[in-house]
Motif scaffolding. Structure first.
Motif, PDB file in Angstrom:
ATOM      1  N   PRO A   1       2.978  -3.267 -13.414  1.00  0.00           N
ATOM      2  CA  PRO A   1       3.164  -4.719 -13.485  1.00  0.00           C
ATOM      3  C   PRO A   1       3.208  -5.364 -12.102  1.00  0.00           C
ATOM      4  O   PRO A   1       3.714  -4.781 -11.144  1.00  0.00           O
ATOM      5  CB  PRO A   1       4.506  -4.865 -14.203  1.00  0.00           C
ATOM      6  N   VAL A   2       2.664  -6.557 -12.016  1.00  0.00           N
ATOM      7  CA  VAL A   2       2.563  -7.255 -10.731  1.00  0.00           C
ATOM      8  C   VAL A   2       3.924  -7.417 -10.065  1.00  0.00           C
ATOM      9  O   VAL A   2       4.043  -7.288  -8.840  1.00  0.00           O
ATOM     10  CB  VAL A   2       1.899  -8.637 -10.939  1.00  0.00           C
ATOM     11  N   CYS A   3       4.952  -7.643 -10.848  1.00  0.00           N
ATOM     12  CA  CYS A   3       6.272  -7.870 -10.256  1.00  0.00           C
ATOM     13  C   CYS A   3       6.846  -6.622  -9.596  1.00  0.00           C
ATOM     14  O   CYS A   3       7.832  -6.704  -8.850  1.00  0.00           O
ATOM     15  CB  CYS A   3       7.242  -8.401 -11.305  1.00  0.00           C
ATOM     16  N   LEU A   4       6.230  -5.449  -9.840  1.00  0.00           N
ATOM     17  CA  LEU A   4       6.700  -4.213  -9.215  1.00  0.00           C
ATOM     18  C   LEU A   4       5.848  -3.794  -8.017  1.00  0.00           C
ATOM     19  O   LEU A   4       6.149  -2.788  -7.375  1.00  0.00           O
ATOM     20  CB  LEU A   4       6.701  -3.067 -10.239  1.00  0.00           C
ATOM     21  N   VAL A   5       4.778  -4.527  -7.723  1.00  0.00           N
ATOM     22  CA  VAL A   5       3.856  -4.125  -6.656  1.00  0.00           C
ATOM     23  C   VAL A   5       4.591  -3.907  -5.342  1.00  0.00           C
ATOM     24  O   VAL A   5       4.412  -2.896  -4.658  1.00  0.00           O
ATOM     25  CB  VAL A   5       2.739  -5.170  -6.485  1.00  0.00           C
ATOM     26  N   SER A   6       5.434  -4.851  -4.952  1.00  0.00           N
ATOM     27  CA  SER A   6       6.230  -4.699  -3.732  1.00  0.00           C
ATOM     28  C   SER A   6       7.673  -4.323  -4.037  1.00  0.00           C
ATOM     29  O   SER A   6       8.502  -4.254  -3.139  1.00  0.00           O
ATOM     30  CB  SER A   6       6.208  -5.995  -2.915  1.00  0.00           C
TER      31      SER A   6
ATOM     32  N   LEU B   1       0.831  -1.205   0.000  1.00  0.00           N
ATOM     33  CA  LEU B   1       0.000   0.000   0.000  1.00  0.00           C
ATOM     34  C   LEU B   1       0.866   1.255   0.000  1.00  0.00           C
ATOM     35  O   LEU B   1       0.539   2.253  -0.662  1.00  0.00           O
ATOM     36  CB  LEU B   1      -0.930   0.002   1.214  1.00  0.00           C
ATOM     37  N   MET B   2       1.967   1.224   0.742  1.00  0.00           N
ATOM     38  CA  MET B   2       2.896   2.355   0.731  1.00  0.00           C
ATOM     39  C   MET B   2       3.469   2.580  -0.664  1.00  0.00           C
ATOM     40  O   MET B   2       3.599   3.714  -1.130  1.00  0.00           O
ATOM     41  CB  MET B   2       4.018   2.121   1.741  1.00  0.00           C
ATOM     42  N   MET B   3       3.814   1.491  -1.335  1.00  0.00           N
ATOM     43  CA  MET B   3       4.361   1.627  -2.682  1.00  0.00           C
ATOM     44  C   MET B   3       3.335   2.225  -3.634  1.00  0.00           C
ATOM     45  O   MET B   3       3.667   3.060  -4.486  1.00  0.00           O
ATOM     46  CB  MET B   3       4.813   0.255  -3.194  1.00  0.00           C
ATOM     47  N   ASP B   4       2.078   1.825  -3.512  1.00  0.00           N
ATOM     48  CA  ASP B   4       1.027   2.412  -4.351  1.00  0.00           C
ATOM     49  C   ASP B   4       0.877   3.906  -4.072  1.00  0.00           C
ATOM     50  O   ASP B   4       0.677   4.712  -4.995  1.00  0.00           O
ATOM     51  CB  ASP B   4      -0.303   1.699  -4.113  1.00  0.00           C
TER      52      ASP B   4
ATOM     53  N   SER C   1      -2.176  -6.433  -0.730  1.00  0.00           N
ATOM     54  CA  SER C   1      -3.198  -5.377  -0.678  1.00  0.00           C
ATOM     55  C   SER C   1      -2.842  -4.302  -1.687  1.00  0.00           C
ATOM     56  O   SER C   1      -1.668  -3.967  -1.855  1.00  0.00           O
ATOM     57  CB  SER C   1      -3.256  -4.774   0.728  1.00  0.00           C
ATOM     58  N   ARG C   2      -3.859  -3.759  -2.364  1.00  0.00           N
ATOM     59  CA  ARG C   2      -3.650  -2.677  -3.325  1.00  0.00           C
ATOM     60  C   ARG C   2      -4.506  -1.490  -2.933  1.00  0.00           C
ATOM     61  O   ARG C   2      -5.603  -1.635  -2.412  1.00  0.00           O
ATOM     62  CB  ARG C   2      -4.012  -3.128  -4.749  1.00  0.00           C
TER      63      ARG C   2
ATOM     64  N   TRP D   1      -2.952  -1.331  10.574  1.00  0.00           N
ATOM     65  CA  TRP D   1      -1.701  -1.381   9.819  1.00  0.00           C
ATOM     66  C   TRP D   1      -1.851  -0.786   8.422  1.00  0.00           C
ATOM     67  O   TRP D   1      -1.080  -1.087   7.522  1.00  0.00           O
ATOM     68  CB  TRP D   1      -1.151  -2.806   9.721  1.00  0.00           C
ATOM     69  N   HIS D   2      -2.829   0.072   8.244  1.00  0.00           N
ATOM     70  CA  HIS D   2      -2.995   0.757   6.955  1.00  0.00           C
ATOM     71  C   HIS D   2      -2.123   2.009   6.959  1.00  0.00           C
ATOM     72  O   HIS D   2      -2.179   2.801   7.900  1.00  0.00           O
ATOM     73  CB  HIS D   2      -4.456   1.135   6.739  1.00  0.00           C
ATOM     74  N   PRO D   3      -1.299   2.216   5.928  1.00  0.00           N
ATOM     75  CA  PRO D   3      -0.423   3.398   5.901  1.00  0.00           C
ATOM     76  C   PRO D   3      -1.153   4.647   5.427  1.00  0.00           C
ATOM     77  O   PRO D   3      -2.014   4.584   4.537  1.00  0.00           O
ATOM     78  CB  PRO D   3       0.667   2.992   4.904  1.00  0.00           C
ATOM     79  N   TRP D   4      -0.778   5.782   6.008  1.00  0.00           N
ATOM     80  CA  TRP D   4      -1.341   7.083   5.628  1.00  0.00           C
ATOM     81  C   TRP D   4      -0.177   8.011   5.306  1.00  0.00           C
ATOM     82  O   TRP D   4       0.681   8.267   6.150  1.00  0.00           O
ATOM     83  CB  TRP D   4      -2.186   7.667   6.765  1.00  0.00           C
ATOM     84  N   LEU D   5      -0.143   8.493   4.089  1.00  0.00           N
ATOM     85  CA  LEU D   5       0.937   9.381   3.671  1.00  0.00           C
ATOM     86  C   LEU D   5       0.822  10.723   4.373  1.00  0.00           C
ATOM     87  O   LEU D   5      -0.218  11.377   4.313  1.00  0.00           O
ATOM     88  CB  LEU D   5       0.891   9.575   2.150  1.00  0.00           C
TER      89      LEU D   5
END
Length: 511
Positions: free
Chosen positions: A406-411, A265-268, A379-380, A310-314
């Motif tokens: 791409p899925v491979c970049l999600v994390s 989620l942070m990466m998104d 999680s997205r 554990w949900h991140p908030w920017l």
């Protein structure tokens, strides 16, 4: 401009009405809400008009007794304040607004009013209805303050000359048990490097570090809150610790929560911010004198808070990432060693990229690799079923761009040396110059960056405050010495680029 002040006051009152409804449904010791008050809260949430509060009696029921503006504003608007207090002291039976509203009717507990409350972001909600004021021109926690109640908040906004950011505060954060068996809030710093804006190529370092507040979490009386309890970068002792130490406080399940939920989620959130910033970065370059682009890269420090789930908030993105040169905490040597390795490997990455020696997967290669993986266990931030409606239907929707990664970049994708611990999180196609110009010009219009500080017929900040907080219907009364402001000023409640993005990633207000 003043319209944003009106938007904030509207949001504040809706939130306060929702808080009253919640306290009525789920009473808290010492904060009981009577039927008359919750009846007015119901009317306010059903009204959805502007301004929400139409008379002094409604103001006192929703916001509390008295006049809810700063001391300076009371002096400037003295005739209006007197008229407001006079109406508040009169019987509600003599008020046409109160008669129409039928104050005696109150909702039953847990009825359909729940659909009207502001519960899209439950982690932000709490009985304090706290908000954060940020002066965007300052750093290291300076110019950031947490407020409970409108008078102190509006006083701080006025001190900033209305050039500031106001955000809802995260009132249900993930709390850490302290040595004296109390509980404190925490946030984290994430390093993100952008090697190129067009192509958009970005890396993130998974070695985040946390900062734990040096005072117990909580709110006192109305006014500005204790900065040591709510601003983790305002400390009287070094409060930084590694990710490993932080996760160990919560047991083995915390590692899974972090890897499968919090981190992706942070990466998104980071990707959404970078996509949003790219338009302005590239647009500014086009407006500037045409020169060869410098052989450089950018390192940002992104701050996140975590809520109880554990949900991140920017919170914000900093252009100064803090190199951790001198630390006095117990884990100081370990964190400084991590920082040295991260900086060293980042410099190698940047140099190889500028020399065109860095081998990165092409977009097609990333898609091929992603076809063999599944993102279902991550999680997205932007669910696919919501991307075709509402705010996401816009052609310039950053949520859609993030969802197509791409899925491979999600994390993040780990590459061979010299990337070290850095992970590739974005590898996008180049954007045509014509598209950059069109998007940038549209963004300027949306944000109100074009010439002219205030449109014709637009109300002043003082007039907005009177309409929303002193609704006694005395338009013929004019306070002495009131002048319309000629300076360009603004309160920003939400970034206008994409409300759907901000609605998901804004924090807690800033802390």
């Amino acid at each position: 401009n003043p319209d944003n002040l009106a938007n904030f006051l509207q949001d504040y009152m809706e939130t306060q009405a929702s808080v009253l409804q919640d306290l009525f449904d789920k009473p808290v010791p010492g904060q009981s809400i009577d039927a008359e008050t919750v009846g007015i809260a119901r009317q306010v949430l059903q009204r959805r008009s502007s301004p929400l509060l139409c008379c002094a009696h409604e103001c006192e029921q929703i916001l509390g007794q008295g006049c809810h503006i700063s001391s300076k504003q009371k002096l400037m608007m003295h005739p209006f304040v007197e008229a407001f207090l006079a109406q508040a002291s009169s019987p509600p039976a003599e008020c046409s607004i109160c008669i129409q509203g039928n104050l005696s009717s109150a909702p039953a507990k847990n009825d359909s009013l729940a659909t009207l409350t502001c519960q899209k972001q439950p982690a932000l909600m709490g009985s304090a209805n706290a908000w954060v004021v940020k002066d965007p021109g300052m750093s290291l926690g300076r110019g950031v303050s947490v407020h409970k109640g409108l008078p102190s908040l509006l006083a701080e906004v006025d001190r900033c000359r209305y050039s500031c950011v106001v955000q809802k505060y995260l009132e249900q954060p993930l709390l850490v048990q302290t040595k004296d068996n109390g509980f404190a809030k925490a946030d984290l710093r994430l390093w993100v490097a952008v090697l190129d804006w067009n192509l958009l190529i970005a890396f993130a370092n998974p070695g985040v570090y946390f900062r734990v507040a040096t005072r117990h979490y909580g709110f006192g009386k109305d006014g500005q809150a204790n900065e040591f309890a709510h601003k983790t970068n305002c400390r009287d002792e070094d409060n930084r610790e590694s990710l490993k130490t932080f996760l160990s406080r919560f047991g083995s399940e915390a590692v899974r929560n972090w890897e499968k939920h919090t981190w992706p989620l942070m990466m998104d959130a980071v990707r959404a911010v970078l996509y949003a910033c790219r338009d302005c970065v590239l647009g500014c370059e086009l407006e500037a004198v045409r020169k060869p682009r410098p052989s450089s890269f950018e390192l940002f420090g992104f701050d996140f808070a975590l809520d109880a789930s554990w949900h991140p908030w920017l919170l914000e993105g900093n252009v100064y990432a803090d190199m951790l040169e001198k630390l006095s905490c117990q884990e100081g040597p370990e964190l400084m060693a991590w920082a040295d390795e991260a900086i060293d490997s980042l410099l190698k990455l940047a140099l190889k990229y500028r020399k065109q020696q860095l081998v990165l997967p092409t977009p097609s290669e990333l898609q091929t690799r992603s076809a063999q993986e599944s993102a279902d266990h991550f999680s997205r931030m932007f669910a696919s079923e919501h991307l075709e409606s509402g705010d996401h239907s816009s052609t310039r929707c950053y949520g859609k761009l993030v969802s197509r990664v791409p899925v491979c970049l999600v994390s993040g994708l780990e590459l061979t040396p010299p990337s070290g611990t850095w992970r590739l999180i974005l590898r996008d196609e180049a954007v045509p110059v014509a598209t950059i110009q069109a998007v940038y010009q549209d963004h300027q219009k949306q944000c109100g960056w074009t010439a002219g500080s205030r449109g014709a017929g637009q109300l002043s900040h003082s007039r907005i405050i009177r309409q929303y907080l002193l609704p006694a219907q005395q338009d013929d009364v004019k306070p002495k010495g009131e002048k319309a402001s000629k300076r360009r000023s603004t309160i920003i409640r939400r970034a206008p680029a994409c409300p759907s993005v901000i609605r998901r990633i804004r924090s807690s207000g800033s802390m």
